[in-house]
Motif scaffolding. Sequence first.
Motif, short mmCIF file in Angstrom:
data_model
loop_
_atom_site.label_atom_id
_atom_site.label_comp_id
_atom_site.label_asym_id
_atom_site.label_seq_id
_atom_site.Cartn_x
_atom_site.Cartn_y
_atom_site.Cartn_z
N ARG A 63 -4.01 1.28 -2.97
CA ARG A 63 -4.62 2.06 -1.86
C ARG A 63 -4.36 0.80 -0.69
O ARG A 63 -4.32 -0.16 -0.59
CB ARG A 63 -6.30 2.22 -2.32
N SER A 64 -4.68 1.49 0.42
CA SER A 64 -4.89 0.64 1.73
C SER A 64 -5.80 -0.42 1.88
O SER A 64 -5.62 -1.56 2.52
CB SER A 64 -4.87 1.76 2.83
N SER A 101 0.71 -1.21 -0.05
CA SER A 101 -0.10 -0.06 -0.09
C SER A 101 0.65 1.37 0.03
O SER A 101 2.04 1.19 0.36
CB SER A 101 -0.98 0.11 1.25
N TYR A 102 0.38 2.31 -0.44
CA TYR A 102 0.77 3.38 -0.31
C TYR A 102 1.52 3.84 1.06
O TYR A 102 2.58 4.40 1.36
CB TYR A 102 -0.07 4.86 -0.69
N ALA A 105 2.15 8.89 -3.15
CA ALA A 105 1.17 8.83 -4.33
C ALA A 105 1.75 9.91 -5.32
O ALA A 105 1.74 10.15 -6.46
CB ALA A 105 -0.27 9.08 -4.04
N ARG A 109 -0.02 9.96 1.18
CA ARG A 109 -0.08 11.04 -0.03
C ARG A 109 1.07 11.22 -0.90
O ARG A 109 1.12 11.60 -1.99
CB ARG A 109 -1.09 12.15 0.38
N ALA A 151 -5.69 2.72 -7.36
CA ALA A 151 -6.33 4.03 -7.26
C ALA A 151 -6.95 4.76 -8.52
O ALA A 151 -7.73 5.79 -8.24
CB ALA A 151 -4.98 4.79 -6.74
#
Length: 114
Positions: A64-65, A28-29, A46, A43, A70
Amino acid sequence: MPAADCPSTAECRILAAVRAVPAGQVASYGAIARRAGLPGRARLVARVLGRNDDPALPWHRILRSDGRIAFPAGSKGFSEQARRLQDEGVVLHNGRVRLPADEGTLDAALWGPC
């Protein structure tokens, strides 16, 4: 992008964390931010990925989490990311991947295997 070309140390650490995700695996990010020593900066991850133009960067492995891609469903980016993940053997169900348990979270520490 070589370290000398990184605009910031944070960006270099993020890119290194993305490059460290092996083929056929995803993160994930937020996990990438934690691995880069930047907890809470999903963020930023990203943004860094969004402006990176290195064709060798495995950006498609970052989700995404909740395990979703996304990009908006049906978009060119969504289709490209889904194709790249499937080419690596990652299983997608309705644009979602089951993310691995992140050992760096409090939930994992409390509820993970002993």
